[in-house]
Enzyme design. Sequence first.
Site, PDB file in Angstrom:
ATOM      1  N   GLU A   1       0.794  -1.230   0.000  1.00 27.21           N
ATOM      2  CA  GLU A   1       0.000   0.000   0.000  1.00 27.21           C
ATOM      3  C   GLU A   1       0.827   1.280   0.000  1.00 27.21           C
ATOM      4  OE1 GLU A   1      -3.976  -1.433   2.346  1.00 27.21           O
ATOM      5  OE2 GLU A   1      -2.217  -1.049   3.569  1.00 27.21           O
TER       6      GLU A   1
HETATM    7  C1  NGO Z   1      -3.914  -4.751   4.742  1.00 23.88           C
HETATM    8  C2  NGO Z   1      -2.971  -3.610   5.029  1.00 23.88           C
HETATM    9  C3  NGO Z   1      -2.705  -3.401   6.509  1.00 23.88           C
HETATM   10  C4  NGO Z   1      -4.004  -3.466   7.305  1.00 23.88           C
HETATM   11  C5  NGO Z   1      -4.711  -4.769   7.012  1.00 23.88           C
HETATM   12  C6  NGO Z   1      -6.006  -4.880   7.778  1.00 23.88           C
HETATM   13  C7  NGO Z   1      -1.821  -5.359   4.215  1.00 23.88           C
HETATM   14  C8  NGO Z   1      -0.749  -6.208   3.715  1.00 23.88           C
HETATM   15  N1  NGO Z   1      -1.777  -4.052   4.345  1.00 23.88           N
HETATM   16  O1  NGO Z   1      -2.988  -5.844   4.627  1.00 23.88           O
HETATM   17  O2  NGO Z   1      -2.069  -2.181   6.704  1.00 23.88           O
HETATM   18  O3  NGO Z   1      -3.712  -3.378   8.665  1.00 23.88           O
HETATM   19  O4  NGO Z   1      -4.971  -4.927   5.635  1.00 23.88           O
HETATM   20  O5  NGO Z   1      -6.698  -6.050   7.560  1.00 23.88           O
END
Ligand code: NGO
Length: 553
Positions: free
Chosen positions: A363
């Site tokens: 992200e």
């Molecule tokens: C995503 C995000 C995280 C969140 C999570 C919550 C990934 C790999 N990045 O997973 O920052 O905490 O969802 O479910």
Amino acid sequence: MNRAQPRTAAPTGAGSGRTPFPRRASVTLALAASAIMTAGMFSTASGAQLSESSLYDVIPAPVSVEPASGEQYRLTGHTSIHIDKQASSAKRVANRLRELLRPATGFALPIKHDAAKYEGEDETGGISLRLDGSRAELGRAGYRLRIDDDSVTIRATTGDGLFNGMQTLRQLLPATIESDSERSGPWTIPGGEITDRPRFEHRAAMLDVARHFHGVDSVKRYIDHLALYKVNYLHLHLSDDQGWRIQIDSWPRLTTHGGDTEVGGTPGGYYTKQEYGEIVDYAAARNVTIVPEIDLPGHTNAALSSYDKLNCDGTAPPPYTGIEVGFSSLCIDEPVTYRFVEDVIREVAAMTPGPYLHIGGDEAHSTSEADYKKFMSRVLPLVEKYGKTAVGWSEYAKATPPKGSVVQYWHTENSAPEMVEAAANGNKILMSPANKAYIDMKYNEDTELGLDWAGYSTVRDSYRWDPATFLPDVPDEAILGVEAPMWTETLANLDQVEFMAFPRLPGIAEIGWSPASKHDWQAYRQRLAAQAPRWEQLGIDYYRSPQVPWPGN
Ligand code: NGO
């Protein structure tokens, strides 16, 4: 996929609205067992009595189980543990076994050093842990456990295998073996033979200690839970926008400032190097390898807030206590960024006896794709330079990590061309699809804790999938294993973490360990129900999913 979550503080109360279940449950085992018998659950447990377990009641399901009806071993005050002279890895397991069995039984369980008996010749009068390099069919982590009236013998090629056999033995004892105070027994173990080895070498869980900080004791307790189900890696998500949780000597403000808070603005915390070492050692003694994660180049507000110079505009942002994602980025063209990253990787690698170092990569919405690739092309060699194998979330596959690196798939789609390409490039794929393996997802719409961006995840949902076929175009050989991440935006303490982990964590453990042919929801949910008295002894507050025929229901 909708990742939008309200920018609100997480609930911190102890699970309001959750099914209440008493710690150290007052439900008597007698009642529980009779309910089980009435439900006809233990078709294999020949007249299972209240204190007995069936040879089939093991999670993860072993490869092969052959009961010997009429035989059973009884642990008494005269039982001793036998290991070969000079077998230090057997000694480690023997000590752990004694530690596990002593509180509830009150037995001394002395460790005796003597020579192994030959194959076929029965050991007598105790529990023998035998290292036997000739049993190649067991692999590195498999074991064979034989129980008869006179003795219990675990054979394996390594200490890891003996440890796994010991966890099976533990589950075959009555649930009260988990009690921390002396109980009356009888301490019987059903007779027969179990031969077992893992499907995947890598069976992991993750704990996010960044969104809410979880202290050393909580992490140790979580490690104990992992060991019970033969989970052998714990990935610690040590940094994120909301907090930096590991001491880095060359950048002290990361923890003194960046570790100060957490989601909701409550006080955070961090591990000193000494405390972190304690976690690593505690895990190692339980066959668990720690995988540290420093999330880069996004999810870095805590670092950016700690040092002006890490920011492109030279101004440190305030600490962040919400739960949005994707807004922070290291400054890709500044040399100081790489001095920072190298210092962190060097210090974290030095604290890490295990092979892996996770560099996040998820992200990074505030980093352009070109910058992301530029950043990773400079950072991946640093991981190698300090002797570690890189792990990163799905997105970092686009930076073409070196052969042998691990890509952790966390998306929900069953088709991912980047994973197929990564596998073709020689990367290993670690499976954590969020709709199956994320145990921070709510069980259903009534679950107070957890998130729901990947949908609700019932006990059945989290069990019914296969890491090898979830991405049909990725060849089986490229699948390293499975990991159950526990993100803690809404989970402020270990009690809440346990409520989300139980009962889903044992299911992910089974998916990682047991052969695909043993994955059977109907049989599993009954074995799962039989674990509940153990959790009650351990003080685990679990979710009583209506999908599972719990004792006493
Ligand atoms: C995503 C995000 C995280 C969140 C999570 C919550 C990934 C790999 N990045 O997973 O920052 O905490 O969802 O479910």
